[in-house]
Scaffold this motif. Sequence first.
Motif, PDB file in Angstrom:
ATOM      1  N   GLU A 157       5.516 -30.060  -6.474  1.00  0.00           N
ATOM      2  CA  GLU A 157       5.023 -29.191  -5.363  1.00  0.00           C
ATOM      3  C   GLU A 157       6.086 -27.859  -4.620  1.00  0.00           C
ATOM      4  O   GLU A 157       5.998 -27.041  -4.216  1.00  0.00           O
ATOM      5  CB  GLU A 157       4.363 -29.865  -4.341  1.00  0.00           C
ATOM      6  CG  GLU A 157       3.272 -30.566  -5.324  1.00  0.00           C
ATOM      7  CD  GLU A 157       2.403 -31.923  -4.174  1.00  0.00           C
ATOM      8  OE1 GLU A 157       3.214 -32.091  -3.159  1.00  0.00           O
ATOM      9  OE2 GLU A 157       1.444 -32.404  -4.486  1.00  0.00           O
ATOM     10  N   ARG A 160       7.201 -25.080  -6.648  1.00  0.00           N
ATOM     11  CA  ARG A 160       5.483 -23.669  -6.687  1.00  0.00           C
ATOM     12  C   ARG A 160       5.242 -23.841  -5.073  1.00  0.00           C
ATOM     13  O   ARG A 160       4.828 -22.058  -4.925  1.00  0.00           O
ATOM     14  CB  ARG A 160       4.410 -24.639  -7.033  1.00  0.00           C
ATOM     15  CG  ARG A 160       4.403 -25.851  -8.366  1.00  0.00           C
ATOM     16  CD  ARG A 160       3.124 -25.907  -8.838  1.00  0.00           C
ATOM     17  NE  ARG A 160       1.631 -24.838  -8.956  1.00  0.00           N
ATOM     18  CZ  ARG A 160       0.956 -25.624  -8.952  1.00  0.00           C
ATOM     19  NH1 ARG A 160       0.461 -26.317  -8.549  1.00  0.00           N
ATOM     20  NH2 ARG A 160       0.034 -24.829  -8.532  1.00  0.00           N
ATOM     21  N   LEU A 188      -0.449 -28.230 -15.432  1.00  0.00           N
ATOM     22  CA  LEU A 188       0.861 -27.337 -15.436  1.00  0.00           C
ATOM     23  C   LEU A 188       1.348 -26.975 -16.813  1.00  0.00           C
ATOM     24  O   LEU A 188       1.365 -28.729 -17.031  1.00  0.00           O
ATOM     25  CB  LEU A 188       1.111 -27.567 -13.835  1.00  0.00           C
ATOM     26  CG  LEU A 188       0.829 -27.590 -12.644  1.00  0.00           C
ATOM     27  CD1 LEU A 188       1.574 -27.850 -11.595  1.00  0.00           C
ATOM     28  CD2 LEU A 188       0.916 -25.501 -12.821  1.00  0.00           C
ATOM     29  N   ASP A 192       5.178 -23.123 -15.852  1.00  0.00           N
ATOM     30  CA  ASP A 192       4.203 -22.526 -14.873  1.00  0.00           C
ATOM     31  C   ASP A 192       4.944 -22.054 -13.896  1.00  0.00           C
ATOM     32  O   ASP A 192       4.364 -22.316 -12.145  1.00  0.00           O
ATOM     33  CB  ASP A 192       2.731 -23.099 -14.956  1.00  0.00           C
ATOM     34  CG  ASP A 192       2.094 -22.892 -16.307  1.00  0.00           C
ATOM     35  OD1 ASP A 192       2.141 -22.031 -16.128  1.00  0.00           O
ATOM     36  OD2 ASP A 192       1.226 -23.877 -16.271  1.00  0.00           O
ATOM     37  N   LEU A 193       5.565 -23.398 -13.547  1.00  0.00           N
ATOM     38  CA  LEU A 193       6.703 -23.942 -11.862  1.00  0.00           C
ATOM     39  C   LEU A 193       7.775 -22.653 -12.050  1.00  0.00           C
ATOM     40  O   LEU A 193       7.631 -21.980 -10.727  1.00  0.00           O
ATOM     41  CB  LEU A 193       7.445 -24.289 -12.432  1.00  0.00           C
ATOM     42  CG  LEU A 193       6.748 -26.144 -12.586  1.00  0.00           C
ATOM     43  CD1 LEU A 193       7.709 -27.327 -12.427  1.00  0.00           C
ATOM     44  CD2 LEU A 193       5.994 -26.574 -11.283  1.00  0.00           C
TER      45      LEU A 193
END
Length: 422
Positions: A157, A160, A188, A192-193
Amino acid sequence: MKLPVLQQELWQKQRVYVLENSAFYRALWRGHELPLQLEDLARLPLTSKAELRESQAAEPPFGDYLAASRDSVNRLHRTSGTTGQAMNLALSTRDCAVTVTVGGRAQRLAGLGPSDSVVHCLNYQMWMGGVTDHLTLEATGAMVVPFGVGSTDLLIETIRQVGINAISCTPSYPAVLEKALGEHFPNLDPRDLGLRLGLFGGEAGLDDPALRQRIRDTWGMEPRNANYGVSDVLSNFAAQCEFDTRLHFVAADVLYPELIDADSGEALPLAAGVEGELVLTHLQRDCQPLVRFRSGDIIAVDSTEPCQCGCDGFRFRVVGRSDDMVVVRGLNLFPSMVAAVINGFPELSGNYRIPLDTRPPYDYLPLAVELAVGVAADAGFAETVERAVKKSLGASAKVSLQPAGSFALTEGKTRRVLRNYQ
């Protein structure tokens, strides 16, 4: 000032300092003439980790090789203890500053800079890789997030939310994140990070092209071997650049390197094409100066010519640790060599162990390998892996296939060779 002249001047001061202040070396060097020239260091006896452990056991907490007053100790670290009893490391204010300067060179060489935001995921609990490597990351001008290990959901988290684009961790740690993504963030993908750069250290294996490609394919980030060091000597003194995957030695004004034959202890030339154990001497150190310290790392020197990145330090690969070496019918095998074979199989996760239940000698290499997620065991597949080991390494192996998830994923250093005998 030319480097050889600077090194010689530093040694002249350091040799006197060590002789005057280190009871350990006064005893070790008794009967030996202390050489004036660095090129004559091979006349002195080598220093082993076992001797340092004995010193600390006899005179805790720092041993009689502490060459500065207790009041001069500005920071205490402890080694991870991966290869034996953990050691207490003492650093003065100057020792800390030198460590950050050299480590910053390595991290910059690996591609980190002021435009980056990097999350640091190594253990901060006394281990050198925590606070010290954090400070070397800061020395590049990057924004550093001191995360440590654990709480992987929060880490995902944070990456992101903050827009972090680089991660500092062990090469095996991305697998921990992949598991957390699969279990708690099913929508995810690792890509995507948005991580562009992986700064790895603390474990061998990144020289394997298959592992590098696996990281690129899975994460979309460039893996860099950014953090090679020997905790007793210096936290980080070598890294790769964007042009060459081999490690560049960046500490010639702080450390004097030698190569020796690991078995005989005889000096070897530090030249392209030579393989041997890395031996290191501090040219600048206050608290626990070491002279001719056996690192335990077997390295292969590939080039002594300047790289196109501008670094003129010699370039090398870590073949393996001498205490991780397994001799099978006269062949010296290291975990990194095994990893290079099993990473060539997409049916395998890349996780493995070498369980040794008896003392040497060994007629074959016992090898437990983990299947990739979704792959079922095939009766003939173990033999396929055994043939690949034989073809690549020349040694016979007995392979046991383990289901996906059999081996615990570690957030610190992963122990590959398990010596289960007493």
